[in-house]
Design a protein around this motif. Structure first.
Motif, PDB file in Angstrom:
ATOM      1  N   TYR A  26     -11.339   0.934   5.379  1.00 21.78           N
ATOM      2  CA  TYR A  26     -11.768   1.606   4.156  1.00 21.78           C
ATOM      3  C   TYR A  26     -12.757   0.692   3.461  1.00 21.78           C
ATOM      4  O   TYR A  26     -12.360  -0.331   2.915  1.00 21.78           O
ATOM      5  N   TYR A  64       0.811  -1.212   0.000  1.00 25.09           N
ATOM      6  CA  TYR A  64       0.000   0.000   0.000  1.00 25.09           C
ATOM      7  C   TYR A  64       0.847   1.266   0.000  1.00 25.09           C
ATOM      8  O   TYR A  64       1.891   1.328   0.637  1.00 25.09           O
ATOM      9  N   ARG A  74      -0.077   4.975   1.139  1.00 27.45           N
ATOM     10  CA  ARG A  74      -1.144   5.728   1.788  1.00 27.45           C
ATOM     11  C   ARG A  74      -0.951   7.221   1.564  1.00 27.45           C
ATOM     12  O   ARG A  74       0.085   7.657   1.077  1.00 27.45           O
ATOM     13  N   ARG A 111      -7.011   1.047  10.266  1.00 26.59           N
ATOM     14  CA  ARG A 111      -7.981   1.885   9.575  1.00 26.59           C
ATOM     15  C   ARG A 111      -8.846   1.018   8.666  1.00 26.59           C
ATOM     16  O   ARG A 111      -8.352   0.102   8.011  1.00 26.59           O
ATOM     17  N   HIS A 134      -1.643  11.049   3.603  1.00 23.96           N
ATOM     18  CA  HIS A 134      -1.896  11.656   4.904  1.00 23.96           C
ATOM     19  C   HIS A 134      -1.857  13.165   4.707  1.00 23.96           C
ATOM     20  O   HIS A 134      -0.797  13.718   4.411  1.00 23.96           O
ATOM     21  N   TYR A 157       3.835   2.456   6.978  1.00 30.64           N
ATOM     22  CA  TYR A 157       3.512   2.383   5.562  1.00 30.64           C
ATOM     23  C   TYR A 157       4.255   3.479   4.806  1.00 30.64           C
ATOM     24  O   TYR A 157       4.536   4.546   5.371  1.00 30.64           O
ATOM     25  N   ALA A 204       4.014   6.544   2.484  1.00 28.30           N
ATOM     26  CA  ALA A 204       2.883   7.463   2.397  1.00 28.30           C
ATOM     27  C   ALA A 204       3.266   8.760   1.708  1.00 28.30           C
ATOM     28  O   ALA A 204       4.407   9.228   1.814  1.00 28.30           O
ATOM     29  N   TRP A 257      -6.699  10.612   6.218  1.00 30.32           N
ATOM     30  CA  TRP A 257      -5.916   9.491   5.700  1.00 30.32           C
ATOM     31  C   TRP A 257      -6.705   8.776   4.631  1.00 30.32           C
ATOM     32  O   TRP A 257      -7.921   8.701   4.688  1.00 30.32           O
ATOM     33  N   CYS A 258      -5.991   8.181   3.729  1.00 34.33           N
ATOM     34  CA  CYS A 258      -6.597   7.250   2.795  1.00 34.33           C
ATOM     35  C   CYS A 258      -5.488   6.477   2.097  1.00 34.33           C
ATOM     36  O   CYS A 258      -4.359   6.470   2.570  1.00 34.33           O
ATOM     37  N   VAL A 259      -5.822   5.835   0.984  1.00 39.16           N
ATOM     38  CA  VAL A 259      -4.859   4.996   0.279  1.00 39.16           C
ATOM     39  C   VAL A 259      -4.805   5.435  -1.179  1.00 39.16           C
ATOM     40  O   VAL A 259      -5.828   5.473  -1.858  1.00 39.16           O
TER      41      VAL A 259
END
Length: 180
Positions: free
Chosen positions: A123, A39, A41, A121, A43, A133, A135, A149-151
């Protein structure tokens, strides 16, 4: 009747074994949500926790996601996504700063790609375990406020906001076609 039961059992057994032994069947993304290496990510840190800074954080998010989506849309690996985003960090920073300026904020933005610790987290249907991770970090102003946050890869947050990972198996697709 007995034939149908035996045929059903054999089909289920073959499908189960095929899925079990299929391993990587050409999926575009890793299917292991506990594999932090799969992944990339994102931020986005707000300048502060004031209502205004939190509100503009989401406006910046929307613009940066729109900017980066076509850049990462066709990436086949996390490494490719990191490379393409890395080559466009200045562009992402410019988009963030232009959005801030549009809404009357004079503090800047900084974008970088680095390792970051994230809590567990969820999703949609994917839960990512807590851990370190890679990011994309976007800090607005001091970057001391609450964050979003997400990916980025695989694109859980990119692709119009409705993007969802699909895990595919050729065997299950054939079975679905057969049984209709």
């Amino acid at each position: 009747m007995k034939k149908f039961i035996i045929i059903g059992f054999l089909v289920a057994l073959i499908a189960g074994l095929a899925i079990f032994f299929a391993g990587n069947t050409g999926e575009r993304y890793s299917t292991d949500p506990n594999d932090a290496n799969a992944y990339l990510r994102v931020h986005i840190r707000a300048n502060s926790n004031s209502a205004e800074d939190q509100e503009v954080k989401y406006k910046v998010r929307d613009e940066v996601v729109s900017y980066l989506t076509p850049i990462v849309a066709e990436c086949k690996t996390k490494e490719e996504a990191i490379e393409k985003i890395g080559a466009n960090l200045d562009g992402a920073t410019r988009v963030a700063e232009a959005t801030l300026k549009k809404y009357g904020y004079t503090y800047g933005a900084r974008a970088s790609i680095r390792e970051e610790e994230f809590p567990t987290r969820i999703y949609k249907d994917t839960t990512l375990a807590a851990g370190v991770y890679d990011a994309l970090i976007l800090e607005l102003g001091t970057g001391e406020g609450d964050n979003w946050w997400c990916v980025v890869y695989p694109p859980l947050c990119f692709g119009g906001g409705n993007c969802k990972i699909e895990y595919k198996s050729k065997i299950s697709e054939i079975i679905k076609k057969f049984f209709g």
